[in-house]
Design a protein around this motif. Structure first.
Motif, short mmCIF file in Angstrom:
data_model
loop_
_atom_site.label_atom_id
_atom_site.label_comp_id
_atom_site.label_asym_id
_atom_site.label_seq_id
_atom_site.Cartn_x
_atom_site.Cartn_y
_atom_site.Cartn_z
N VAL A 163 -8.87 -16.33 -16.75
CA VAL A 163 -9.35 -15.87 -15.58
C VAL A 163 -8.09 -15.05 -14.97
N TRP A 164 -8.38 -14.01 -14.03
CA TRP A 164 -6.82 -13.69 -13.77
C TRP A 164 -7.18 -12.74 -12.37
N SER A 165 -6.23 -12.20 -11.74
CA SER A 165 -6.23 -11.42 -10.46
C SER A 165 -4.76 -10.74 -10.62
N HIS A 166 -4.58 -9.89 -9.35
CA HIS A 166 -3.48 -9.13 -9.04
C HIS A 166 -3.11 -9.35 -7.62
N ILE A 167 -1.93 -9.63 -7.50
CA ILE A 167 -1.26 -9.81 -6.14
C ILE A 167 -0.57 -8.50 -5.63
N LEU A 201 3.79 -7.90 -22.27
CA LEU A 201 4.15 -6.73 -21.76
C LEU A 201 3.41 -5.41 -21.34
N VAL A 202 3.43 -5.06 -20.12
CA VAL A 202 2.45 -4.04 -19.57
C VAL A 202 3.02 -2.66 -20.23
N VAL A 203 2.27 -1.99 -20.53
CA VAL A 203 2.50 -0.54 -21.34
C VAL A 203 1.97 0.52 -20.81
N LYS A 204 1.12 0.40 -19.69
CA LYS A 204 0.45 1.46 -19.06
C LYS A 204 1.40 2.85 -18.85
N ASP A 205 0.49 4.04 -18.61
CA ASP A 205 1.48 5.22 -18.42
C ASP A 205 2.49 5.49 -19.48
N ALA A 208 0.57 -12.93 -11.73
CA ALA A 208 1.57 -12.49 -11.42
C ALA A 208 2.05 -11.25 -12.38
N ALA A 209 2.55 -10.37 -11.57
CA ALA A 209 3.41 -9.15 -12.24
C ALA A 209 5.01 -9.66 -12.20
N SER A 210 5.82 -8.38 -12.40
CA SER A 210 7.28 -8.91 -12.25
C SER A 210 7.92 -9.63 -11.32
N ALA A 211 7.67 -8.95 -10.23
CA ALA A 211 8.47 -9.73 -8.95
C ALA A 211 8.14 -11.08 -8.63
N ALA A 215 4.01 3.32 -21.50
CA ALA A 215 5.01 2.49 -21.41
C ALA A 215 6.09 2.93 -20.12
N TYR A 216 5.35 3.23 -18.94
CA TYR A 216 6.21 3.60 -17.84
C TYR A 216 7.08 4.90 -18.22
N GLY A 217 6.46 5.59 -19.13
CA GLY A 217 7.30 6.78 -19.40
C GLY A 217 8.39 7.03 -20.38
N VAL A 265 -6.98 -4.83 -21.70
CA VAL A 265 -7.26 -4.02 -21.02
C VAL A 265 -8.00 -4.17 -19.69
N TRP A 266 -7.72 -3.41 -18.47
CA TRP A 266 -8.65 -4.11 -17.36
C TRP A 266 -9.29 -2.80 -16.67
N ILE A 267 -9.18 -1.55 -17.38
CA ILE A 267 -10.10 -0.67 -16.63
C ILE A 267 -11.03 0.03 -18.06
N VAL A 292 2.49 -14.14 -17.81
CA VAL A 292 2.70 -13.22 -16.55
C VAL A 292 2.61 -11.70 -17.15
N ARG A 293 2.27 -10.96 -16.33
CA ARG A 293 2.01 -9.57 -16.74
C ARG A 293 3.21 -8.47 -16.24
N ILE A 294 4.21 -8.51 -17.34
CA ILE A 294 5.59 -7.99 -16.98
C ILE A 294 5.58 -6.48 -17.64
N GLY A 295 5.95 -5.53 -16.38
CA GLY A 295 6.05 -4.21 -16.84
C GLY A 295 7.57 -3.73 -16.51
N ALA A 296 7.67 -3.53 -15.19
CA ALA A 296 8.84 -3.00 -14.39
C ALA A 296 10.35 -3.48 -14.85
N PHE A 297 10.35 -5.09 -14.65
CA PHE A 297 11.62 -5.77 -15.10
C PHE A 297 11.96 -5.55 -16.60
C1 LIG Z 1 1.03 -2.49 -13.56
C2 LIG Z 1 0.56 -3.71 -13.50
C3 LIG Z 1 1.24 -4.90 -13.98
C4 LIG Z 1 2.88 -4.99 -14.29
O1 LIG Z 1 3.57 -4.59 -12.87
P1 LIG Z 1 5.10 -4.68 -12.64
O2 LIG Z 1 5.37 -4.99 -11.53
O3 LIG Z 1 5.44 -3.34 -13.15
O4 LIG Z 1 5.68 -5.75 -13.70
C5 LIG Z 1 0.68 -6.16 -13.99
N1 LIG Z 1 -0.75 -6.24 -13.69
C6 LIG Z 1 -1.34 -5.11 -13.31
C7 LIG Z 1 -2.85 -5.52 -13.16
C8 LIG Z 1 -0.91 -3.96 -13.41
O5 LIG Z 1 -1.65 -2.98 -12.96
#
Ligand SMILES: *Cc1c(COP(=O)(O)O)cnc(C)c1O
Length: 348
Positions: free
Chosen positions: A161-165, A30-34, A200-203, A36-38, A79-81, A216-221
């Motif tokens: 190992v990870w990445s963001h698309i 569960l992605v909880v940055k910002d 992957a993120a949500s979509a 937890a999206y406010g 954490v990634w930053i 999978v890293r899920i925030g928005a959904f």
């Molecule tokens: C914000 C973020 C996510 C979550 O993305 P959503 O589209 O909100 O699910 C996943 N991975 C990284 C690296 C992000 O910065």
């Protein structure tokens, strides 16, 4: 009386359960940055934990430490930053999983772990095309070889190992996925055994099974925020967890004044482009000032009534993503802009 963000934690739990079932056997982080999206970090992570979520994506070390404080030693917090050696050391001390996309930070992490006699768990980041702090493919073989040496020394443990698309086009994402597969292969040849591959993120996680890997890293959904221009909530099986509510302050010549405005984080560009939910049904939002907005009037409008600027469809005509689309942005942007001064009100 003031604006409030009503957050339904039961709906959060339902969204999480639905997404987890969809992506299984991959694990949900569960992605909880910002904040937890406010929606409020503490309440969100506590509920998710009690629903069985064990991985949290916290973006920066400060947020990661806040999650650690809420959930205790057993939570896995990624954490990634980490911008500096000092931040890396703080992350190591808090037992965070560190996303490392830079050779110098890898050395910092190993040094911090060695100095405090612990092993730090790291997730190596390959740049698969987004050019956001990942290791470029031409530098990846040397980077993974160095990580393997540090792992043998005992300072680090390469867990992932990870990445963001971009999730902008399937074709581009597929190229990124192939680059990711190559990177995992290279890491294995270097002697690493990454057990948590995540891309992957949500979509992409929900739409395409081949993007799920181990996690999978899920925030928005999870928050019920659909992608702008993407499938609707009912197709995704999620529901917005939050409604932005405001009290009627006064009824005047120019319309009904309600207590939410730009100072609360509502973009003033939305004026004339959206409708709010009122006791009499949808009404146009005519103007957005600092502390208040003006709505198209309704019969019997009176101070003390409540309106919903956005929310799930039984609360408001429009969702956060609908508002985002009205001004060419995304729902997340609407959600995270809601000012910390707006009281978060939780229901179970
Ligand atoms: C914000 C973020 C996510 C979550 O993305 P959503 O589209 O909100 O699910 C996943 N991975 C990284 C690296 C992000 O910065």
């Amino acid at each position: 009386m003031t604006a409030e963000l009503h957050v339904d934690l039961g709906t959060l739990a339902g969204n999480i359960a639905h997404v987890r079932a969809t992506v299984a056997p991959a694990e949900l982080m569960l992605v909880v940055k910002d904040d937890a999206y406010g929606h409020g970090l503490a309440a969100v992570v506590r509920r998710a934990w009690s629903e069985g979520v064990r991985w949290f994506g916290a973006f920066d070390v400060r947020t990661g430490c806040a999650v650690r404080e809420e959930l205790g030693p057993d939570a896995r917090i990624f954490v990634w930053i980490a911008a500096s050696a000092a931040e890396v050391a703080a992350g190591v001390a808090a037992g965070l999983d560190l996303g490392i996309g830079d050779a110098a930070l890898l050395e910092d992490a190993a040094a911090a772990a060695a100095a405090s006699d612990v092993r730090v768990r790291v997730h190596l980041k390959i740049d698969t095309g987004l050019h956001r702090n990942g290791v470029r493919p031409d530098e990846w073989p040397a980077f993974t070889a160095r990580a393997a040496a540090l792992e043998t020394d005992g300072a680090i443990e390469v867990i992932g190992v990870w990445s963001h698309i971009a999730e902008a086009s399937d074709a581009e994402d597929d190229l990124a996925r192939h680059a990711f597969d190559d990177a995992v292969e290279t890491a294995r040849r270097a002697g690493l055994r990454p057990v948590v591959r995540h891309l992957a993120a949500s979509a992409a996680a929900v739409a395409r099974s081949e993007y799920r890997y181990d996690m999978v890293r899920i925030g928005a959904f999870a928050y019920g925020i659909r992608s702008a221009g993407g499938p609707g909530e009912s197709e995704l099986g999620v529901r917005p967890i939050a409604a932005l509510r405001a009290p009627v302050l006064s009824v005047e010549e120019d319309g009904v004044h309600v207590g939410v405005g730009a100072l609360h984080g509502l973009p003033s560009m939305l004026a004339g482009r959206i409708q709010a939910g009122t006791p009499a049904g949808p009404r146009a939002v005519r103007a957005i000032a600092g502390a208040e907005s003006v709505l198209e009037p309704w019969t019997d409008a009176a101070a003390g009534q409540s309106v919903a600027i956005y929310g799930a469809n039984d609360q408001a005509p429009l969702t956060a993503t609908d508002l985002g689309e009205a001004i060419d942005t995304i729902g997340e942007e609407i959600a995270v802009r809601v000012s910390p001064e707006v009281l978060r009100v939780y229901s179970a």
